[in-house]
Design a protein around this motif. Structure first.
Motif, PDB file in Angstrom:
ATOM      1  N   ALA A   5       0.849  -1.200   0.000  1.00 15.79           N
ATOM      2  CA  ALA A   5       0.000   0.000   0.000  1.00 15.79           C
ATOM      3  C   ALA A   5       0.882   1.248   0.000  1.00 15.79           C
ATOM      4  O   ALA A   5       0.591   2.231  -0.685  1.00 15.79           O
ATOM      5  CB  ALA A   5      -0.925   0.006   1.220  1.00 15.79           C
ATOM      6  N   TYR A   6       1.973   1.201   0.751  1.00 18.18           N
ATOM      7  CA  TYR A   6       2.866   2.362   0.784  1.00 18.18           C
ATOM      8  C   TYR A   6       3.452   2.628  -0.598  1.00 18.18           C
ATOM      9  O   TYR A   6       3.388   3.746  -1.097  1.00 18.18           O
ATOM     10  CB  TYR A   6       4.002   2.161   1.804  1.00 18.18           C
ATOM     11  CG  TYR A   6       4.952   3.349   1.767  1.00 18.18           C
ATOM     12  CD1 TYR A   6       4.589   4.554   2.352  1.00 18.18           C
ATOM     13  CD2 TYR A   6       6.156   3.279   1.068  1.00 18.18           C
ATOM     14  CE1 TYR A   6       5.407   5.664   2.268  1.00 18.18           C
ATOM     15  CE2 TYR A   6       6.989   4.393   0.982  1.00 18.18           C
ATOM     16  CZ  TYR A   6       6.613   5.580   1.575  1.00 18.18           C
ATOM     17  OH  TYR A   6       7.416   6.680   1.477  1.00 18.18           O
ATOM     18  N   TYR A   7       4.017   1.589  -1.223  1.00 15.97           N
ATOM     19  CA  TYR A   7       4.675   1.845  -2.511  1.00 15.97           C
ATOM     20  C   TYR A   7       3.669   2.228  -3.595  1.00 15.97           C
ATOM     21  O   TYR A   7       3.944   3.096  -4.422  1.00 15.97           O
ATOM     22  CB  TYR A   7       5.530   0.632  -2.920  1.00 15.97           C
ATOM     23  CG  TYR A   7       6.738   0.521  -2.024  1.00 15.97           C
ATOM     24  CD1 TYR A   7       7.676   1.549  -1.962  1.00 15.97           C
ATOM     25  CD2 TYR A   7       6.925  -0.575  -1.184  1.00 15.97           C
ATOM     26  CE1 TYR A   7       8.762   1.494  -1.108  1.00 15.97           C
ATOM     27  CE2 TYR A   7       8.012  -0.646  -0.323  1.00 15.97           C
ATOM     28  CZ  TYR A   7       8.936   0.400  -0.296  1.00 15.97           C
ATOM     29  OH  TYR A   7       9.997   0.344   0.558  1.00 15.97           O
ATOM     30  N   LYS A   8       2.476   1.593  -3.567  1.00 14.69           N
ATOM     31  CA  LYS A   8       1.490   1.876  -4.603  1.00 14.69           C
ATOM     32  C   LYS A   8       0.772   3.202  -4.400  1.00 14.69           C
ATOM     33  O   LYS A   8       0.613   3.989  -5.319  1.00 14.69           O
ATOM     34  CB  LYS A   8       0.407   0.779  -4.575  1.00 14.69           C
ATOM     35  CG  LYS A   8       0.413  -0.135  -5.784  1.00 14.69           C
ATOM     36  CD  LYS A   8      -0.541  -1.277  -5.568  1.00 14.69           C
ATOM     37  CE  LYS A   8      -1.790  -1.138  -6.381  1.00 14.69           C
ATOM     38  NZ  LYS A   8      -2.553  -2.420  -6.389  1.00 14.69           N
ATOM     39  N   GLN A   9       0.304   3.429  -3.169  1.00 14.48           N
ATOM     40  CA  GLN A   9      -0.602   4.561  -2.949  1.00 14.48           C
ATOM     41  C   GLN A   9       0.054   5.787  -2.316  1.00 14.48           C
ATOM     42  O   GLN A   9      -0.357   6.909  -2.569  1.00 14.48           O
ATOM     43  CB  GLN A   9      -1.787   4.097  -2.085  1.00 14.48           C
ATOM     44  CG  GLN A   9      -2.639   3.069  -2.820  1.00 14.48           C
ATOM     45  CD  GLN A   9      -3.627   2.397  -1.888  1.00 14.48           C
ATOM     46  OE1 GLN A   9      -3.296   1.412  -1.214  1.00 14.48           O
ATOM     47  NE2 GLN A   9      -4.828   2.926  -1.827  1.00 14.48           N
ATOM     48  N   THR A  10       1.055   5.556  -1.472  1.00 16.55           N
ATOM     49  CA  THR A  10       1.629   6.686  -0.725  1.00 16.55           C
ATOM     50  C   THR A  10       2.905   7.242  -1.354  1.00 16.55           C
ATOM     51  O   THR A  10       3.110   8.458  -1.373  1.00 16.55           O
ATOM     52  CB  THR A  10       1.898   6.284   0.741  1.00 16.55           C
ATOM     53  OG1 THR A  10       0.690   5.743   1.282  1.00 16.55           O
ATOM     54  CG2 THR A  10       2.339   7.478   1.589  1.00 16.55           C
ATOM     55  N   SER A  11       3.760   6.359  -1.894  1.00 14.48           N
ATOM     56  CA  SER A  11       5.033   6.877  -2.394  1.00 14.48           C
ATOM     57  C   SER A  11       4.880   7.909  -3.532  1.00 14.48           C
ATOM     58  O   SER A  11       5.761   8.752  -3.688  1.00 14.48           O
ATOM     59  CB  SER A  11       5.987   5.735  -2.777  1.00 14.48           C
ATOM     60  OG  SER A  11       5.509   5.058  -3.892  1.00 14.48           O
ATOM     61  N   PRO A  12       3.768   7.902  -4.297  1.00 18.09           N
ATOM     62  CA  PRO A  12       3.603   9.002  -5.267  1.00 18.09           C
ATOM     63  C   PRO A  12       3.625  10.396  -4.623  1.00 18.09           C
ATOM     64  O   PRO A  12       3.900  11.390  -5.306  1.00 18.09           O
ATOM     65  CB  PRO A  12       2.237   8.713  -5.908  1.00 18.09           C
ATOM     66  CG  PRO A  12       2.084   7.225  -5.795  1.00 18.09           C
ATOM     67  CD  PRO A  12       2.721   6.866  -4.475  1.00 18.09           C
TER      68      PRO A  12
END
Ligand code: ADP
Ligand code: ZN
Length: 213
Positions: free
Chosen positions: A174-181
């Motif tokens: 979830a972090y890499y997909k949704q938050t890191s942007p």
């Protein structure tokens, strides 16, 4: 001064936020803590989010934006540390709007960088004091032999329902997909600063202090 601590689960956002609260009189706004409180006190919302959180998925933008709105409306002065929020681009946009409605601004976004192996070992070894929230780690900062919290003397310690390997994998995804942007988003706005989250707690705190001063 209002800041965001941005980084994957286990990066140390909560630990650093607690220091800033003590040392600079800032106010920590952790949506994770707010959601866990709602769950523990058994509100309707708390019941709705419990399973989603235990699996390590994100709860809806609507819910977390609502939580943050309640805290910001009419709040005096600056000095918020956003910890675990925003986690999506929609949340980031909403935060910008809420702050400007309150006549406030965002001063810095601090990205805490930590590699995945370290995150996994930190989180699977983590427990916290049930009374004051002090964070312990089985390897690096074990609960004292006398079973008393070093910070408040409490004797009850908790492990989070989502601090297990399966949920952690989902949280990292979830972090890499949704938050890191959000790293690119705040970089483009000229607000992003990065710190090395692998150092000792004091060293990371010093890096953050250098950015804030
Ligand atoms: P972590 O230690 O993984 O960074 P937090 O304590 O910040 O975790 O949050 C725990 C859980 O609460 C998340 O995995 C998610 O289910 C939910 N949550 C917290 N903040 C948000 C948010 N801003 N948006 C969506 N879900 C959130
Ligand atoms: Zn304690």
């Amino acid at each position: 001064m209002n800041i965001i601590l941005l980084g994957p689960p286990g990066a140390g956002k909560g630990t650093q936020a607690r220091r800033l609260v003590e040392e600079r009189d800032m106010v920590q706004l952790s949506t994770g803590d707010m959601l866990r409180e709602a769950k523990d006190s058994g509100t309707d919302m708390g019941k709705r989010v419990a399973d989603v959180m235990a699996r390590g998925e994100l709860v809806t933008d609507e819910i977390v934006i609502g939580l943050i709105r309640e805290k910001l409306e009419g709040a005096k002065g600056g000095g918020f540390i956003f910890d675990g929020f925003p986690r999506t681009l929609a949340q980031a946009d909403a935060l910008g709007e809420l702050l400007s409605e309150e006549g406030q601004s965002l001063d810095a976004v601090i990205e805490m960088r930590v590699d995945d192996d370290t995150l996994v070992s930190r989180i699977t070894a983590r427990s916290t004091c049930g009374n004051c929230g002090e964070v312990y780690n089985d390897q690096t900062k074990p609960i004292p032999a006398d079973g008393r919290c070093t910070s408040c003397g409490g004797t009850e310690f908790k492990r989070r329902a989502d601090d297990n390997e399966d949920s952690l994998r989902t949280r990292l995804m979830a972090y890499y997909k949704q938050t890191s942007p959000l790293i690119g988003y705040y970089h483009a706005k000229g607000q992003l600063r990065a710190v090395d989250g692998l150092g000792e707690i004091d060293d990371v705190a010093a890096e953050i202090a250098a950015i804030l001063d």
